[in-house]
Design a protein around this motif. Sequence first.
Motif, PDB file in Angstrom:
ATOM      1  N   GLU A  63       7.565  12.689   1.343  1.00  0.00           N
ATOM      2  CA  GLU A  63       7.603  12.939   2.829  1.00  0.00           C
ATOM      3  C   GLU A  63       6.699  11.784   3.627  1.00  0.00           C
ATOM      4  N   SER A  64       6.790  10.525   3.194  1.00  0.00           N
ATOM      5  CA  SER A  64       5.923   9.619   3.701  1.00  0.00           C
ATOM      6  C   SER A  64       5.791   9.489   5.561  1.00  0.00           C
ATOM      7  N   GLY A  65       6.699   9.984   6.140  1.00  0.00           N
ATOM      8  CA  GLY A  65       6.754   9.806   7.327  1.00  0.00           C
ATOM      9  C   GLY A  65       5.858  10.766   8.008  1.00  0.00           C
ATOM     10  N   ALA A  66       5.712  12.037   7.475  1.00  0.00           N
ATOM     11  CA  ALA A  66       4.568  13.013   7.845  1.00  0.00           C
ATOM     12  C   ALA A  66       3.162  12.654   7.479  1.00  0.00           C
ATOM     13  N   LEU A  67       3.051  11.747   6.137  1.00  0.00           N
ATOM     14  CA  LEU A  67       1.546  11.327   5.810  1.00  0.00           C
ATOM     15  C   LEU A  67       1.153  10.363   6.527  1.00  0.00           C
ATOM     16  N   LYS A  68       2.059   9.623   6.966  1.00  0.00           N
ATOM     17  CA  LYS A  68       1.716   8.441   7.883  1.00  0.00           C
ATOM     18  C   LYS A  68       1.001   7.204   7.484  1.00  0.00           C
ATOM     19  N   THR A  69      -0.067   7.390   6.813  1.00  0.00           N
ATOM     20  CA  THR A  69      -0.945   6.358   6.476  1.00  0.00           C
ATOM     21  C   THR A  69      -0.957   5.785   5.173  1.00  0.00           C
ATOM     22  N   PRO A  70      -1.179   4.187   5.014  1.00  0.00           N
ATOM     23  CA  PRO A  70      -0.854   3.923   3.722  1.00  0.00           C
ATOM     24  C   PRO A  70      -1.782   4.642   2.840  1.00  0.00           C
ATOM     25  N   GLU A  71      -3.076   5.284   3.188  1.00  0.00           N
ATOM     26  CA  GLU A  71      -3.778   5.856   2.302  1.00  0.00           C
ATOM     27  C   GLU A  71      -3.297   7.074   1.654  1.00  0.00           C
ATOM     28  N   LEU A  72      -2.830   7.878   2.502  1.00  0.00           N
ATOM     29  CA  LEU A  72      -2.257   9.175   2.265  1.00  0.00           C
ATOM     30  C   LEU A  72      -0.987   9.017   1.337  1.00  0.00           C
ATOM     31  N   ILE A  73       0.043   8.072   1.769  1.00  0.00           N
ATOM     32  CA  ILE A  73       0.963   7.654   1.106  1.00  0.00           C
ATOM     33  C   ILE A  73       0.800   7.363  -0.546  1.00  0.00           C
ATOM     34  N   ARG A  74      -0.042   6.494  -0.608  1.00  0.00           N
ATOM     35  CA  ARG A  74      -0.646   6.201  -1.831  1.00  0.00           C
ATOM     36  C   ARG A  74      -1.318   7.180  -2.691  1.00  0.00           C
ATOM     37  N   ILE A 124      13.423  14.682   8.367  1.00  0.00           N
ATOM     38  CA  ILE A 124      12.611  14.577   9.494  1.00  0.00           C
ATOM     39  C   ILE A 124      12.594  13.400  10.277  1.00  0.00           C
ATOM     40  N   ASP A 125      12.214  13.160  11.466  1.00  0.00           N
ATOM     41  CA  ASP A 125      12.369  11.954  12.272  1.00  0.00           C
ATOM     42  C   ASP A 125      12.244  10.564  11.488  1.00  0.00           C
ATOM     43  N   VAL A 126      10.972  10.352  10.782  1.00  0.00           N
ATOM     44  CA  VAL A 126      10.577   9.213  10.396  1.00  0.00           C
ATOM     45  C   VAL A 126      10.791   9.394   8.761  1.00  0.00           C
ATOM     46  N   ALA A 127      11.728   8.865   8.201  1.00  0.00           N
ATOM     47  CA  ALA A 127      12.269   9.011   6.926  1.00  0.00           C
ATOM     48  C   ALA A 127      12.037   7.738   5.986  1.00  0.00           C
ATOM     49  N   GLY A 143      16.554   8.875   2.865  1.00  0.00           N
ATOM     50  CA  GLY A 143      16.218   9.382   4.177  1.00  0.00           C
ATOM     51  C   GLY A 143      16.416   8.199   5.273  1.00  0.00           C
ATOM     52  N   GLY A 144      17.432   8.201   6.048  1.00  0.00           N
ATOM     53  CA  GLY A 144      17.796   7.116   7.058  1.00  0.00           C
ATOM     54  C   GLY A 144      18.142   5.770   6.575  1.00  0.00           C
ATOM     55  N   VAL A 145      18.669   5.850   5.008  1.00  0.00           N
ATOM     56  CA  VAL A 145      18.962   4.522   4.335  1.00  0.00           C
ATOM     57  C   VAL A 145      20.663   4.366   4.827  1.00  0.00           C
ATOM     58  N   GLY A 193      18.774   7.509  -2.319  1.00  0.00           N
ATOM     59  CA  GLY A 193      19.325   8.719  -1.666  1.00  0.00           C
ATOM     60  C   GLY A 193      19.949   8.608  -0.467  1.00  0.00           C
ATOM     61  N   ALA A 194      21.237   8.769  -0.335  1.00  0.00           N
ATOM     62  CA  ALA A 194      21.852   8.647   1.028  1.00  0.00           C
ATOM     63  C   ALA A 194      23.149   9.328   1.329  1.00  0.00           C
TER      64      ALA A 194
END
Length: 293
Positions: free
Chosen positions: A176-187, A208-211, A241-243, A273-274
């Motif tokens: 759920e990269s859109g909730a984690l937001k930063t490159p640091e947390l996504i990594r 969620i809004d940002v997928a 998500g959103g593709v 996934g779409a």
Amino acid sequence: MEYANHLKEYAPAWSASQVDEEVARIRKAAEARNHNTEVYKFCYSAIDLTTLSCNDSVKSVTEFARKAAEFYQKYPHIPNVASICIYPSFVETVGLAVDGTPMKITSVGGGFPAAQTFLEVKALEVAMAVENGADEVDIVLNVGRMLTGEYDEAANEVEVIRTEMDDDVVLKVIIESGALKTPELIRKASLLSMLAGADFVKTSTGKIDVAATPEAAVVMCQAIRDYYDKTGRKVGFKAAGGVRTAEDAALYYTIVEEILGKEWLTTELFRIGASSAANNILSAIEGSEVKYF
Ligand SMILES: O=C[C@H](O)COP(=O)(O)O
């Protein structure tokens, strides 16, 4: 297991501006060479065709899966989607509809989409999906724990859920990269998921809004590459998500191609996934008048 300690063995994430520059570079490469029928056909074959709606019923899911199953007979010149992705209570239904085809059955599980339930419930749900015939299970990493720095706890949940699955069942972990937001947390989320046993890391639930974003995809693919360099284990990437468009799909394809290389461009290691991209991708395939889903 103490997963967070292992994060120290990996280089820190790129800054957001470095990631933006990389996305701009790869976007140009996608436009220059990958907006074509060959790429769109492959992207279509990499789709986990998804219905995850409160309206789903045995009737609607059966029709959805049967359309995909009949696709083989009607359009043999186009490779079919990789799997049908549904809620766990429909695994058996899809199993009956796609029987005799190479299509896989993907079940979401583990309290999808919020993952906010008891670990025992998550584990039982996944075990039941597998018992009902799921070939692949998509779970959500505990985003709340990631945001509060409880990295070991988040990864341990994945480890526990993994034990409910035979080795040949594919585990995709949604960060759920859109909730984690930063490159640091996504990594960090991508690395922790892989360390805990993920076979794929996946961008988003689509709820969620940002997928999925190309920026998150770049960070995740870099994490997959670095994990591979250290362990020799190839983990897949799923953009979800959103593709929506063929061009979206070609961009994710190009991110994988550029960062992980062509050997990752198989349906064993790349998925999309779409719920609504399939028709758009089909329409972009030259000479195809198929509009099916
Ligand atoms: O895992 C698949 C996603 O839920 C699909 O998201 P979407 O409905 O935005 O295509």
